[in-house]
Scaffold this active site. Sequence first.
Site, PDB file in Angstrom:
ATOM      1  N   TYR A 160     -11.253   5.969   0.822  1.00  0.00           N
ATOM      2  CA  TYR A 160     -10.136   5.057   0.550  1.00  0.00           C
ATOM      3  C   TYR A 160     -10.656   3.683   0.119  1.00  0.00           C
ATOM      4  O   TYR A 160     -10.209   3.104  -0.869  1.00  0.00           O
ATOM      5  CB  TYR A 160      -9.293   4.949   1.821  1.00  0.00           C
ATOM      6  CG  TYR A 160      -8.060   4.082   1.716  1.00  0.00           C
ATOM      7  CD1 TYR A 160      -6.872   4.592   1.202  1.00  0.00           C
ATOM      8  CD2 TYR A 160      -8.076   2.762   2.154  1.00  0.00           C
ATOM      9  CE1 TYR A 160      -5.732   3.801   1.119  1.00  0.00           C
ATOM     10  CE2 TYR A 160      -6.945   1.972   2.085  1.00  0.00           C
ATOM     11  CZ  TYR A 160      -5.766   2.494   1.571  1.00  0.00           C
ATOM     12  OH  TYR A 160      -4.643   1.707   1.487  1.00  0.00           O
TER      13      TYR A 160
ATOM     14  N   SER B  43      -5.767  -2.733  -1.613  1.00  0.00           N
ATOM     15  CA  SER B  43      -5.783  -2.879  -0.150  1.00  0.00           C
ATOM     16  C   SER B  43      -6.861  -3.884   0.244  1.00  0.00           C
ATOM     17  O   SER B  43      -7.848  -4.054  -0.489  1.00  0.00           O
ATOM     18  CB  SER B  43      -6.106  -1.524   0.493  1.00  0.00           C
ATOM     19  OG  SER B  43      -6.431  -1.680   1.861  1.00  0.00           O
TER      20      SER B  43
HETATM   21  N1  LIG Z   1       0.882   0.500   4.686  1.00  0.00           N
HETATM   22  C1  LIG Z   1      -0.237  -0.204   4.657  1.00  0.00           C
HETATM   23  O1  LIG Z   1      -0.666  -0.792   5.653  1.00  0.00           O
HETATM   24  C2  LIG Z   1      -1.006  -0.320   3.363  1.00  0.00           C
HETATM   25  C3  LIG Z   1      -2.083  -1.203   3.356  1.00  0.00           C
HETATM   26  C4  LIG Z   1      -2.823  -1.349   2.200  1.00  0.00           C
HETATM   27  C5  LIG Z   1      -2.497  -0.611   1.075  1.00  0.00           C
HETATM   28  N2  LIG Z   1      -1.446   0.259   1.110  1.00  0.00           N
HETATM   29  C6  LIG Z   1      -1.160   1.023  -0.109  1.00  0.00           C
HETATM   30  O2  LIG Z   1       0.209   0.918  -0.412  1.00  0.00           O
HETATM   31  C7  LIG Z   1       0.608   2.081  -1.141  1.00  0.00           C
HETATM   32  C8  LIG Z   1       1.884   2.634  -0.540  1.00  0.00           C
HETATM   33  O3  LIG Z   1       1.616   3.064   0.795  1.00  0.00           O
HETATM   34  P1  LIG Z   1       2.714   3.072   1.954  1.00  0.00           P
HETATM   35  O4  LIG Z   1       2.114   2.416   3.120  1.00  0.00           O
HETATM   36  O5  LIG Z   1       4.014   2.617   1.433  1.00  0.00           O
HETATM   37  O6  LIG Z   1       2.743   4.626   2.329  1.00  0.00           O
HETATM   38  P2  LIG Z   1       3.835   5.764   2.096  1.00  0.00           P
HETATM   39  O7  LIG Z   1       5.161   5.335   2.606  1.00  0.00           O
HETATM   40  O8  LIG Z   1       3.222   7.004   2.633  1.00  0.00           O
HETATM   41  O9  LIG Z   1       3.949   5.838   0.525  1.00  0.00           O
HETATM   42  C9  LIG Z   1       3.058   6.575  -0.277  1.00  0.00           C
HETATM   43  C10 LIG Z   1       3.814   7.075  -1.487  1.00  0.00           C
HETATM   44  O10 LIG Z   1       2.889   7.694  -2.402  1.00  0.00           O
HETATM   45  C11 LIG Z   1       3.463   8.903  -2.858  1.00  0.00           C
HETATM   46  N3  LIG Z   1       2.389   9.806  -3.253  1.00  0.00           N
HETATM   47  C12 LIG Z   1       1.337  10.240  -2.516  1.00  0.00           C
HETATM   48  N4  LIG Z   1       0.580  11.079  -3.243  1.00  0.00           N
HETATM   49  C13 LIG Z   1       1.171  11.175  -4.470  1.00  0.00           C
HETATM   50  C14 LIG Z   1       0.874  11.882  -5.654  1.00  0.00           C
HETATM   51  N5  LIG Z   1      -0.184  12.685  -5.746  1.00  0.00           N
HETATM   52  N6  LIG Z   1       1.692  11.739  -6.715  1.00  0.00           N
HETATM   53  C15 LIG Z   1       2.792  10.934  -6.638  1.00  0.00           C
HETATM   54  N7  LIG Z   1       3.130  10.235  -5.550  1.00  0.00           N
HETATM   55  C16 LIG Z   1       2.318  10.365  -4.470  1.00  0.00           C
HETATM   56  C17 LIG Z   1       4.343   9.410  -1.713  1.00  0.00           C
HETATM   57  O11 LIG Z   1       5.447  10.133  -2.220  1.00  0.00           O
HETATM   58  P3  LIG Z   1       5.573  11.723  -2.278  1.00  0.00           P
HETATM   59  O12 LIG Z   1       5.122  12.249  -0.967  1.00  0.00           O
HETATM   60  O13 LIG Z   1       7.034  11.931  -2.561  1.00  0.00           O
HETATM   61  O14 LIG Z   1       4.711  12.150  -3.427  1.00  0.00           O
HETATM   62  C18 LIG Z   1       4.877   8.108  -1.141  1.00  0.00           C
HETATM   63  O15 LIG Z   1       6.061   7.725  -1.796  1.00  0.00           O
HETATM   64  C19 LIG Z   1      -0.579   3.033  -1.108  1.00  0.00           C
HETATM   65  O16 LIG Z   1      -1.313   2.941  -2.307  1.00  0.00           O
HETATM   66  C20 LIG Z   1      -1.403   2.510   0.053  1.00  0.00           C
HETATM   67  O17 LIG Z   1      -2.775   2.833  -0.068  1.00  0.00           O
HETATM   68  C21 LIG Z   1      -0.690   0.421   2.241  1.00  0.00           C
END
Ligand SMILES: NC(=O)c1ccc[n+]([C@@H]2O[C@H](COP(=O)([O-])OP(=O)(O)OC[C@H]3O[C@@H](n4cnc5c(N)ncnc54)[C@H](OP(=O)(O)O)[C@@H]3O)[C@@H](O)[C@H]2O)c1
Length: 287
Positions: free
Chosen positions: A153, A140
Amino acid sequence: MLPLEGKVAVITGGTSGIGACTAEVFVTNGAKVVIAGRRQDRGQELAGKLGDAASFIRTDVSVEADVNGMIDHAVGCFGRLDCLMNNAGMGSRYAAIADVDLEQFDAVIAVHLRAVLAGMKYAARVMAEQGTGSIINVASVNGFRAGLGGYYYSAAKAGSIHLTRCAAMELGEKGIRVNSLSPGMIATGGFAKNMGMQPDEADGHPEYAEAAISSVVARWQPLQYVGRTDDIAQAALFLASDASRFVTGQNLVVDGGISAGWPIAAVRPDRELFFRTIQASLSAHSA
Ligand SMILES: NC(=O)c1ccc[n+]([C@@H]2O[C@H](COP(=O)([O-])OP(=O)(O)OC[C@H]3O[C@@H](n4cnc5c(N)ncnc54)[C@H](OP(=O)(O)O)[C@@H]3O)[C@@H](O)[C@H]2O)c1
């Protein structure tokens, strides 16, 4: 030939948001994909939509045995492993230093940092035998730019970026590339989940995140549109494919320019104030 033809990828956190979109993009580009996450119904439904090229395995990435089983599942289903995308994650609320909760810190580290190391541990064994592989650790902008994210985070993502470099130094001689991919603000359900909404409901409403991002984009980001999951999936496609065969140990930032500097809309008033003030001083001096 498609860029991922013949390749097998595992995507953690593949049940929603960036991970789900990347799974779709990888399959469209010729890959076989294992989707890993905790929500069984959702994961199976998504894998079903992608057909024979996809398989779901229930995985909690904070449990080492699950991570080991996830890699075994990929090899069992599809015979090899070319890409691991360590993408699973959850947000964390901002807390001032005086109020930090160390148990929450441990929980965030377990998913965003410890699980990344576990994933690399089991994936590298398979990739080293093949003599090839690409590991993508989703970090991130909060991992290298302070002030926007919470302590847990941000520290976890910073750790993940450096862990990536360290692993790249060891694994290069085995033919394994390791890079991190740092998104800026991307419209997913992740933000609403972090505010307490039920995960399935939040995933159905990325527009809440889109509205929140839109409200600050002019001052935070030079590009004046909201980041989408596909923006990250396309960067992951590059890192997974042989197009990036000479790229390792890097942090690919996909953030609309947030981390490059101050957008002109944010600094214009201060810039004008600065020049008005110096002009006034010079006029006073020469009077
Ligand atoms: N969206 C943004 O602006 C942004 C910015 C920077 C970085 N990121 C990073 O991008 C990645 C994806 O985020 P996203 O925005 O796509 O959010 P999201 O839609 O909430 O996706 C998060 C995913 O992680 C899974 N997850 C959470 N805890 C878990 C665990 N203990 N074991 C296995 N799976 C787990 C969830 O699935 P289940 O609930 O089915 O387990 C879900 O599929 C993350 O690492 C986040 O920090 C996002």
